[in-house]
Design an enzyme around this catalytic site. Structure first.
Site, short mmCIF file in Angstrom:
data_model
loop_
_atom_site.label_atom_id
_atom_site.label_comp_id
_atom_site.label_asym_id
_atom_site.label_seq_id
_atom_site.Cartn_x
_atom_site.Cartn_y
_atom_site.Cartn_z
N HIS A 46 -2.12 9.92 -10.17
CA HIS A 46 -2.36 11.30 -10.57
C HIS A 46 -1.05 12.03 -10.84
CE1 HIS A 46 -6.65 11.34 -8.74
NE2 HIS A 46 -6.64 10.93 -9.98
N CYS A 102 -4.42 0.17 -4.79
CA CYS A 102 -3.44 0.09 -3.70
C CYS A 102 -4.00 -0.80 -2.59
CB CYS A 102 -3.17 1.49 -3.16
SG CYS A 102 -2.16 1.46 -1.66
N GLU A 132 -10.86 7.84 -5.22
CA GLU A 132 -10.79 6.88 -4.11
C GLU A 132 -12.10 6.86 -3.31
OE1 GLU A 132 -8.67 6.21 0.16
OE2 GLU A 132 -7.41 7.19 -1.35
N THR A 171 -7.45 7.49 2.23
CA THR A 171 -6.07 7.22 2.68
C THR A 171 -5.13 8.40 2.51
OG1 THR A 171 -5.40 6.36 0.52
CG2 THR A 171 -6.28 4.76 2.09
N SER A 274 2.73 10.34 -5.95
CA SER A 274 2.70 9.88 -7.34
C SER A 274 3.66 10.68 -8.24
CB SER A 274 1.27 9.95 -7.89
OG SER A 274 0.65 11.16 -7.55
#
Length: 319
Positions: A46, A102, A132, A171, A274
């Site tokens: 992102h 990830c 996610e 996460t 990110s």
């Protein structure tokens, strides 16, 4: 006229984590090995700057696989993870699918699957519609996962069987918010099974700890990151909670609202997992045009985590 003095405290760690480095490297390596185009489902991470940079090299970003024509080009899944239906659909269409999820997100997927196989109802602590969360919920059949977003949700939740219950978490959440929710669940359902090791990733935790250290020492805080980046939003919230009166999330220097940073003498800067370091430098330079700046780094952890590239992109893959 002399410029006012400004002390900048730079949080460390900040910026790219191992999962983000791996995801970006996956797109760049695929472009190198196969040539453009390379299709990517959802923003690989992102961050608009990162995504635009990869677009310029020949990456094509789509939200769903049905936007991709029949092709022999690689199709990469983003770092956030995808529901099981996505790889299944890619296989049906004979795509060369490369999963850049990830590894710490994959760990949560596996935990959820194991709990489900053992007959436990799974609770996911996370934010609705975040990719996610969509990916984690999509590992199990519809109705197998209950999403809990807030402490109120945790207080109101009624399981089918409180003796067969487990939880996993997104996460990129705030460590403190999650702790409150998990404590509530454990109190209400003592038999609930949690992860062996914290689901919140090391990078999220480390970046939040650095902000906790810096925020009380400065008059304002800038988090470099995208508005749709969960971990960046949490960093801004952590700064605010730690008593920093002005706490702004910005993507680039052009977005700084200078009316909010008028007469400050101290500023904290961090970056979401990110956000590339070049954007941190750009923001420091913007302040240096208006202030006489001195920069100090405040470090709370050393990071040496490394994740290898997806199998198809490793140098030995061709062999």
């Amino acid at each position: 006229m002399s410029k006012p003095l400004l002390t900048i405290l730079l949080c460390s760690p900040r910026g790219f984590c191992a999962g983000v480095v791996r995801a970006i490297d996956a797109v760049e390596q695929a472009l190198k090995l196969y040539g453009p185009p390379v299709y990517v489902r959802h923003e690989i991470v992102h961050n608009r700057f990162v995504v635009d940079g990869l677009k310029a090299k020949g990456a094509i970003f789509v939200e769903e696989l049905d936007e991709i024509p029949d092709t022999a080009a690689p199709v990469i899944f983003s770092a956030h993870g995808v529901p099981k239906s996505v790889p299944a659909s890619a296989q049906e269409r004979n795509f060369l699918a490369i999963d850049a999820t990830c590894p710490l997100v994959t760990k949560v997927h596996r935990e959820a699957e194991i709990h489900h196989r053992r007959g436990r109802e799974v609770v996911l602590v996370g934010h609705a519609r975040h990719p996610e969360v969509v990916g984690t919920m999509g590992q199990l059949p519809p109705g197998a996962v209950t999403l809990i977003e807030t402490l109120e949700d945790a207080r109101a939740f009624t399981p089918r069987d409180d003796q067969a219950l487990a939880f996993v978490t997104q996460t990129t959440l705030s460590v403190d918010d999650t702790r409150e929710i998990v404590d509530c669940l454990r109190q209400r359902f003592p038999a609930i099974v949690g992860p062996h090791k914290e689901d919140i990733c090391y990078a999220t935790t480390n970046r939040q700890e650095a902000v906790k250290r810096v925020a009380p020492l400065v008059e304002a805080m800038i988090v470099v990151g995208a508005p749709n980046s969960s971990n960046s939003q949490r960093l801004r919230e952590v700064a605010e909670r730690e008593g920093c009166a002005v706490s702004d999330l910005v993507q680039r220097a052009a977005e700084i609202d200078w009316t909010r940073f008028g007469a400050i003498a101290s500023l904290g800067i961090t970056a979401g997992a990110s956000a590339p370091e070049v954007l941190v430098e750009e923001i420091i330079e913007a302040f240096a045009e208006r202030y006489t700046v001195s920069v100090q780094t405040v470090s709370t952890a050393d990071e040496s985590v490394f994740f290898p590239l997806p199998r198809q992109l490793r140098p030995d893959a061709a062999a």
